[in-house]
Scaffold this motif. Structure first.
Motif, PDB file in Angstrom:
ATOM      1  N   GLY A  35     109.180 118.551  90.289  1.00 21.06           N
ATOM      2  CA  GLY A  35     110.080 117.418  90.329  1.00 21.06           C
ATOM      3  C   GLY A  35     109.994 116.647  91.636  1.00 21.06           C
ATOM      4  N   TRP A  36     110.746 115.563  91.660  1.00 18.97           N
ATOM      5  CA  TRP A  36     110.843 114.698  92.837  1.00 18.97           C
ATOM      6  C   TRP A  36     112.308 114.533  93.227  1.00 18.97           C
ATOM      7  CZ3 TRP A  36     106.544 113.064  95.338  1.00 18.97           C
ATOM      8  CH2 TRP A  36     105.336 113.124  94.641  1.00 18.97           C
ATOM      9  N   PHE A  37     112.522 114.579  94.520  1.00 20.75           N
ATOM     10  CA  PHE A  37     113.817 114.289  95.109  1.00 20.75           C
ATOM     11  C   PHE A  37     113.595 113.226  96.177  1.00 20.75           C
ATOM     12  CE2 PHE A  37     116.527 117.835  93.566  1.00 20.75           C
ATOM     13  CZ  PHE A  37     115.553 118.573  92.909  1.00 20.75           C
ATOM     14  N   ARG A  38     114.656 112.566  96.584  1.00 19.30           N
ATOM     15  CA  ARG A  38     114.517 111.578  97.650  1.00 19.30           C
ATOM     16  C   ARG A  38     115.716 111.634  98.585  1.00 19.30           C
ATOM     17  NH1 ARG A  38     115.028 105.967  94.098  1.00 19.30           N
ATOM     18  NH2 ARG A  38     117.292 106.048  93.697  1.00 19.30           N
ATOM     19  N   GLN A  39     115.449 111.237  99.817  1.00 17.59           N
ATOM     20  CA  GLN A  39     116.492 111.268 100.832  1.00 17.59           C
ATOM     21  C   GLN A  39     116.411 110.002 101.668  1.00 17.59           C
ATOM     22  OE1 GLN A  39     116.458 114.772 103.340  1.00 17.59           O
ATOM     23  NE2 GLN A  39     118.632 114.523 103.815  1.00 17.59           N
ATOM     24  N   ALA A  40     117.460 109.198 101.595  1.00 18.38           N
ATOM     25  CA  ALA A  40     117.562 107.997 102.404  1.00 18.38           C
ATOM     26  C   ALA A  40     118.174 108.373 103.752  1.00 18.38           C
ATOM     27  CB  ALA A  40     118.416 106.964 101.692  1.00 18.38           C
ATOM     28  N   LYS A  43     121.708 110.166 104.422  1.00 14.79           N
ATOM     29  CA  LYS A  43     122.254 110.577 103.120  1.00 14.79           C
ATOM     30  C   LYS A  43     121.654 111.900 102.695  1.00 14.79           C
ATOM     31  CE  LYS A  43     123.303 105.911 101.538  1.00 14.79           C
ATOM     32  NZ  LYS A  43     123.220 104.946 100.411  1.00 14.79           N
ATOM     33  N   GLU A  44     122.277 112.510 101.692  1.00 16.50           N
ATOM     34  CA  GLU A  44     121.785 113.792 101.202  1.00 16.50           C
ATOM     35  C   GLU A  44     120.556 113.597 100.321  1.00 16.50           C
ATOM     36  OE1 GLU A  44     125.247 113.848  97.765  1.00 16.50           O
ATOM     37  OE2 GLU A  44     124.462 115.756  98.482  1.00 16.50           O
ATOM     38  N   ARG A  45     119.830 114.686 100.149  1.00 17.53           N
ATOM     39  CA  ARG A  45     118.661 114.663  99.279  1.00 17.53           C
ATOM     40  C   ARG A  45     119.139 114.679  97.824  1.00 17.53           C
ATOM     41  NH1 ARG A  45     113.692 118.566 100.749  1.00 17.53           N
ATOM     42  NH2 ARG A  45     114.221 117.572 102.742  1.00 17.53           N
ATOM     43  N   TYR A  94     110.434 110.652  99.859  1.00 13.44           N
ATOM     44  CA  TYR A  94     110.327 111.305  98.558  1.00 13.44           C
ATOM     45  C   TYR A  94     109.671 112.678  98.736  1.00 13.44           C
ATOM     46  CZ  TYR A  94     111.851 107.183  96.062  1.00 13.44           C
ATOM     47  OH  TYR A  94     112.601 106.139  95.578  1.00 13.44           O
ATOM     48  N   TYR A  95     110.329 113.682  98.192  1.00 15.10           N
ATOM     49  CA  TYR A  95     109.873 115.060  98.316  1.00 15.10           C
ATOM     50  C   TYR A  95     109.475 115.614  96.954  1.00 15.10           C
ATOM     51  CZ  TYR A  95     112.063 114.980 102.921  1.00 15.10           C
ATOM     52  OH  TYR A  95     112.411 114.676 104.212  1.00 15.10           O
ATOM     53  N   CYS A  96     108.379 116.311  96.932  1.00 18.72           N
ATOM     54  CA  CYS A  96     107.929 117.045  95.764  1.00 18.72           C
ATOM     55  C   CYS A  96     108.562 118.437  95.790  1.00 18.72           C
ATOM     56  CB  CYS A  96     106.407 117.135  95.820  1.00 18.72           C
ATOM     57  SG  CYS A  96     105.622 118.177  94.609  1.00 18.72           S
ATOM     58  N   ALA A  97     108.908 118.962  94.619  1.00 21.56           N
ATOM     59  CA  ALA A  97     109.519 120.276  94.535  1.00 21.56           C
ATOM     60  C   ALA A  97     108.920 121.052  93.373  1.00 21.56           C
ATOM     61  CB  ALA A  97     111.026 120.155  94.349  1.00 21.56           C
ATOM     62  N   ALA A  98     108.862 122.367  93.536  1.00 22.12           N
ATOM     63  CA  ALA A  98     108.370 123.253  92.473  1.00 22.12           C
ATOM     64  C   ALA A  98     109.316 124.434  92.337  1.00 22.12           C
ATOM     65  CB  ALA A  98     106.962 123.738  92.792  1.00 22.12           C
ATOM     66  N   GLN A 113     106.213 118.106 102.237  1.00 20.29           N
ATOM     67  CA  GLN A 113     106.642 117.583 103.535  1.00 20.29           C
ATOM     68  C   GLN A 113     107.265 116.205 103.422  1.00 20.29           C
ATOM     69  OE1 GLN A 113     103.614 117.244 102.396  1.00 20.29           O
ATOM     70  NE2 GLN A 113     103.075 115.127 102.882  1.00 20.29           N
ATOM     71  N   GLY A 114     107.098 115.545 102.270  1.00 16.60           N
ATOM     72  CA  GLY A 114     107.703 114.237 102.049  1.00 16.60           C
ATOM     73  C   GLY A 114     106.756 113.087 102.313  1.00 16.60           C
ATOM     74  N   THR A 115     106.997 111.989 101.613  1.00 18.58           N
ATOM     75  CA  THR A 115     106.247 110.762 101.835  1.00 18.58           C
ATOM     76  C   THR A 115     107.218 109.588 101.810  1.00 18.58           C
ATOM     77  OG1 THR A 115     104.325 109.450 101.114  1.00 18.58           O
ATOM     78  CG2 THR A 115     105.682 110.424  99.373  1.00 18.58           C
ATOM     79  N   GLN A 116     107.061 108.686 102.750  1.00 16.93           N
ATOM     80  CA  GLN A 116     107.997 107.582 102.910  1.00 16.93           C
ATOM     81  C   GLN A 116     107.680 106.462 101.927  1.00 16.93           C
ATOM     82  OE1 GLN A 116     110.699 107.115 105.217  1.00 16.93           O
ATOM     83  NE2 GLN A 116     111.079 105.338 103.897  1.00 16.93           N
TER      84      GLN A 116
END
Length: 121
Positions: A35-40, A43-45, A94-98, A113-116
């Protein structure tokens, strides 16, 4: 252990598109929901989208439904997030998760590690 590396972030104008990739290595990729999560900033992820191990089930946050699609290629150990009609409020890391199950992906997953992603108005 699963190692996750995101790519594809960048700067785009509102209304534009980006495709993020998440390359996995380590344990068998198709054992995991992804999945994908994001953090501004400040703000929280937050959850964005997820896909089951066999691509049979996908889930999306309300904020991205109809604009984002998620897919995976188990032969390439890679997951994708196609983002269309981008808005300035999509700006985030944006963070990838498994994790073992799509329904519990937010509970102690492996993280990249995230990508902006920056969307200008």
């Amino acid at each position: 252990q699963v190692q996750l590396v995101e790519s594809g972030g960048g700067l785009v104008q509102a209304g534009g598109s980006l495709r993020l990739s998440c390359a996995a290595s380590g344990r068998t990729f198709n054992n995991y929901a992804m999945g994908w999560f994001r953090q501004a900033p400040g703000k929280e992820r937050l959850f964005v989208a997820a896909i089951s191990w066999d691509s049979g089930r996908t889930e999306f946050a309300d904020a991205v439904k109809g604009r984002f699609t998620i897919s995976r290629d188990n032969a390439k150990n890679t997951m994708y997030l196609q983002m269309n009609s981008l808005k300035p409020e999509d700006t985030a890391v944006y963070y990838c998760a498994a994790g073992p199950h799509i329904s519990t992906l937010n509970i102690n997953p492996y993280w990249g590690q995230g990508t902006q992603v920056t969307v200008s108005s």
